[in-house]
Enzyme design. Structure first.
Site, PDB file in Angstrom:
ATOM      1  N   ASP A  52      -1.280   0.220  -9.913  1.00  0.00           N
ATOM      2  CA  ASP A  52      -1.664  -1.177  -9.722  1.00  0.00           C
ATOM      3  C   ASP A  52      -1.634  -1.859 -11.075  1.00  0.00           C
ATOM      4  OD1 ASP A  52      -4.117  -0.921  -7.066  1.00  0.00           O
ATOM      5  OD2 ASP A  52      -2.120  -1.826  -7.071  1.00  0.00           O
ATOM      6  N   GLU A  90       0.815  -1.210   0.000  1.00  0.00           N
ATOM      7  CA  GLU A  90       0.000   0.000   0.000  1.00  0.00           C
ATOM      8  C   GLU A  90       0.856   1.270   0.000  1.00  0.00           C
ATOM      9  OE1 GLU A  90      -2.735  -0.931  -0.678  1.00  0.00           O
ATOM     10  OE2 GLU A  90      -3.217  -2.774   0.420  1.00  0.00           O
TER      11      GLU A  90
END
Lengths: 524, 291
Positions: free
Chosen positions: A350, A187
């Site tokens: 991502d 993250e």
């Protein structure tokens, strides 16, 4: 003269989902979709550029939990079954869609699934060998990640953080035969002190969110346009906000173009029920099958979406890549005047954005490298290449932060998921307690302690807390945390009482076989 | 496989036992079929096959009779020092909300966590015995409070102990610690638990603008390795001792003075290529004359 350097980093990660207890498990489809829609398309394009001599440099995370799933024989076999069924459906679709505006898309899916199956079999079912080949050829730099993508700032101790990193680095060496130079923190979550733990693992660089750099201490002279060294000697690259917006934004980003494929129209919902039922999950509920025939069209209702044209979308992806690169060049030319040196633009995303959410994403990436190969102002590099070429940087300690909403830890710590932390922290303390008590455990006890370590790592996956916040598969995430806490606690009690039930251990080992190489002493 | 409903009740009870289903003796046949079905086709098939291939009599009860306790019951038994055979189920059926987790970890605890620059999260567990002792010391039930310490002083927040957690509004870039206690009507506080220290992140650009620079060249590590100095820092005494050993080895190796290439250094030789090169730099009086 080069006005700037561009680093493209794609973070490929999935939580470890493997359920041998059921022949078909819904959440395993996350992996199957990603292989078909993201990983194979990206690797295919890198491979093509390598063969045709196009200069491409891509940085990617292949997270340890993802690597473990990709190397798992059960999941490999299940993926092949899934792909074979998709190919069967695509064959029928090509027939039934003839002489309709949807035929070009049907042919595209059939050809792609055929390609995937051919490649899969040629690789013996393990695409990590393909990844390694591309690493060896120098077009792909692979960075590691937390072992199970555990959220490091919210762990209770450095021992727990250290274990996530040590297991990750060992697993990287297992799959890729070399040590990682860099890491994508789960993250993108950083807190001062984590850099020292990275240095212990001899990691040389990581990535931080934009504001983590700008709020760092002292002020970074070059803002987010050059990496810095933390006092531990580990480099931090900061995310460039401009490149993020141009891709991520659902309003103004490239993926929102009307000619691109619409995600929310799918054969799984549109097709005749009896026709699609054999290809759905055994529970018979309609879900995405990955065959989508409509384009975004514009701000219209779903039933008003127009047919998807692959050729037009392909051309648009090439145009968007050219536009993106021109925008970077303009950005860098402006920055060079301010910085007095070429800028370093770091663009992390991502990986699943490219191919899953944005179907044309892999084409965009390929076109980007084609364009940059001949562009006078922009050079694409990997982070290692950049550091090797430019080894001297300012010393700055970045601020705490993550790339989650609002930039800190709120996505992973809020009333929807805060209940998990008393269990995670207790397990972290107990794991260390047991490891310290038994530094030289005999074989059966070692198996217990290793399995405790696996259960702890699996419950720490940040995906569970994330999913609890977003609510997309909240029940599954809750179940996963509870099941791992339960198994860990059962094993812990046996260890503390000295009454080891080998049979129950074997059952748990069969359920959660991740990290066969694990050594519980990473917690010492 | 036969449909479950076609299997005799006693067989279904054995299947249920293999699957770790509790209270199976109290379930009617249709209920047993229902519960078993939730365990997943693969597991059920195996359990049925294993059962049918063996004696279908329910195995005799073991002594002591195996328990399938909840974890909290197991903890309770553990604390009373009675041995418990943990055979708790390790997997729930699909759609199950998850297996039981501990209701208590048997220790007093207060933990602070950072959420963002302006919010901390506190969670706690206080044992009943600790609470009772604090009340006895206070002489009354008292009001549960959280006392938050920082450079701004101590702030008191009234909490509900049963909730188990609390979100605090705080200032950015500040160090915090907290105490959990009971406050009496006269203001006296009995502390029950104390947290660790946390630091809330900054929410603005640093006021520091002094700059320091670092150069990290990975090739340097290669040089260090070649020099044999990557194992750790040596004291000058260690270095002197190493130089002495090296000189001894050099003086006993006549072949070194022809300075062969590193490829011809005998196997097991203790010298790195740099050692060979540096032998050229020894003063002539240290080297024996060539024969």
């Amino acid at each position: 003269m080069t006005a700037g350097h561009l680093i493209v980093q794609l973070h490929a990660h999935l939580p470890y989902v493997r359920h041998p207890e059921e022949p078909v498990f819904l959440e395993e489809s996350w992996l199957f979709e990603a292989i078909t829609e993201v990983y194979i398309p990206l690797l295919e394009r890198l491979d093509r550029m390598l063969r045709t001599g196009v200069h491409a440099r891509l940085c990617m995370t292949w997270s340890p939990s993802l690597c473990e799933m990709l190397a798992d024989p059960l999941l490999q076999q299940r993926y092949r079954q899934h792909l074979t069924a998709l190919l069967d459906l695509a064959g029928k679709e090509e027939f039934w869609k003839r002489n309709t505006p949807f035929h070009a898309a049907a042919v595209m899916y059939r050809d792609h699934f055929q390609y995937c199956l051919g490649r899969w079999d040629a690789l013996g079912g393990n695409i990590l060998t393909w990844v390694k080949d591309l690493m060896d050829a120098g077009v792909l730099e692979v960075v590691t990640c937390g072992a199970t993508h555990g959220y490091l700032p919210l762990m209770s101790s450095d021992a727990a953080r250290r274990a996530q990193l040590a297991v990750a680095c060992n697993n990287y060496r297992k799959h890729f035969g070399r040590s990682p130079r860099g890491i994508w923190l789960p993250e993108c979550a950083f807190a001062p002190g984590i850099d020292r733990l990275l240095s212990e693992q001899q990691l040389e660089f990581f990535f931080v969110e934009t504001h983590a750099m700008y709020y760092g201490s002292p002020r970074p002279r070059y803002g987010s346009y050059a990496p810095v060294f933390t006092p531990s000697g580990v480099a931090a690259f900061a995310r460039d906000p401009e490149t993020s917006r141009s891709v991520w934004s659902s309003q103004t980003g490239y993926p929102g173009n009307p000619v691109y494929r619409e995600f929310y129209r799918d054969l799984g919902y549109d097709g005749d029920y009896n026709y699609v039922k054999p290809y759905l999950h055994p529970d018979g509920i309609r879900r995405n099958l990955g065959l989508k025939y409509h384009r975004i069209t514009g701000k219209v209702q779903l039933h008003e979406k127009l047919p998807y044209d692959p050729a037009i979308a392909h051309k648009q992806a090439m145009d968007d890549a050219g536009h993106f690169l021109d925008a970077r060049a303009k950005q860098c030319r402006h920055l060079t005047k301010l910085l007095g040196k070429p800028a370093c633009i770091t663009s992390p995303y991502d990986a699943e954005l490219f191919g899953h959410w944005w179907f044309e994403g892999p084409q965009f990436i390929e076109s980007l490298f084609h364009a940059s190969a001949s562009h006078p102002d922009i050079e694409v590099l990997t982070p290692s290449e950049y550091l090797d070429r430019f080894p001297c940087h300012q010393i700055v300690m970045p601020n705490q932060g993550s790339w989650g909403e609002n930039g800190f830890h709120g996505v992973w710590l809020n009333p929807a998921n805060d209940w998990i932390y008393r269990h995670l922290h207790a397990a972290e303390d107990r794991m260390r307690e047991c490891a310290l008590r038994h530094p030289m455990a005999p074989p059966l006890l070692t198996r217990f302690l290793n399995q405790m370590a696996r259960e702890l790592l699996l419950m720490q996956s940040s995906d569970w807390a994330f999913i609890m916040t977003t609510g997309t598969a909240g029940a599954y995430a809750t179940r996963r945390v509870r099941d791992h806490v339960h198994r860990f606690t059962g094993l812990y009690e046996q260890v503390m009482r000295g009454e080891l039930n080998a049979e129950s251990l074997a059952t748990i080992e069969g359920l959660d076989p991740i990290f066969q190489e694990i050594d519980y002493r990473v917690y010492i | 496989m036969l449909p479950l409903s076609d299997l005799p009740l006693k067989v279904l009870r054995v299947v249920a036992q293999r699957l770790g289903i509790t209270n199976r003796a109290k379930l009617r046949k249709t209920e047993l079929v229902d519960v078993i079905s939730q365990s997943g086709t693969g597991r059920v098939t195996k359990a049925v096959n294993d059962t049918l291939s063996e004696d279908t009599q329910e195995p005799p009860a073991l002594q002591p009779k195996p328990q399938i306790p909840t974890v909290s019951a197991a903890l309770e038994q553990a604390s009373s020092s009675k041995p418990v055979q943990t055979t708790a189920p390790v997997i729930g059926p699909h759609g199950h909300p998850g297996l039981p987790v501990p209701e208590s970890y048997g220790r007093d605890n207060l933990t602070l966590m950072v959420q963002d620059p302006h919010h901390l999260h506190a969670y706690w567990e206080i044992l009943p015995a600790t609470l009772a002792k604090a009340r006895a010391e206070l002489g009354e039930d008292g009001l549960p409070v959280l006392i938050v310490h920082s450079r701004f002083g101590a702030e008191l927040r009234i909490i509900d102990l049963k909730v188990g957690s609390y979100y605090l509004c705080v200032s950015a870039d500040t160090t915090y610690r907290a105490d959990l206690g009971l406050r009496g009507h006269n203001g006296r506080v009995v502390i029950i638990a104390q947290s660790q220290t946390v630091h809330s992140p900054s929410d603005q650009i640093s006021s520091r603008s002094d700059e320091q620079w670092m150069g990290v060249d990975t090739r340097f590590h290669e040089f260090l390795h070649m020099a044999g100095l990557d194992k750790g820092t040596l004291s000058s005494a260690d270095l002197a001792s190493q130089r002495g050993e090296w000189k001894e080895r050099v003086l006993s190796r006549q072949d070194l003075f022809n300075l062969p290439s590193s490829a011809s250094v005998p196997a097991g030789a203790l010298y790195s290529s740099l050692d060979l090169l540096s032998s050229k730099n020894l003063s002539s009086e240290a080297l024996p004359k060539k024969q």
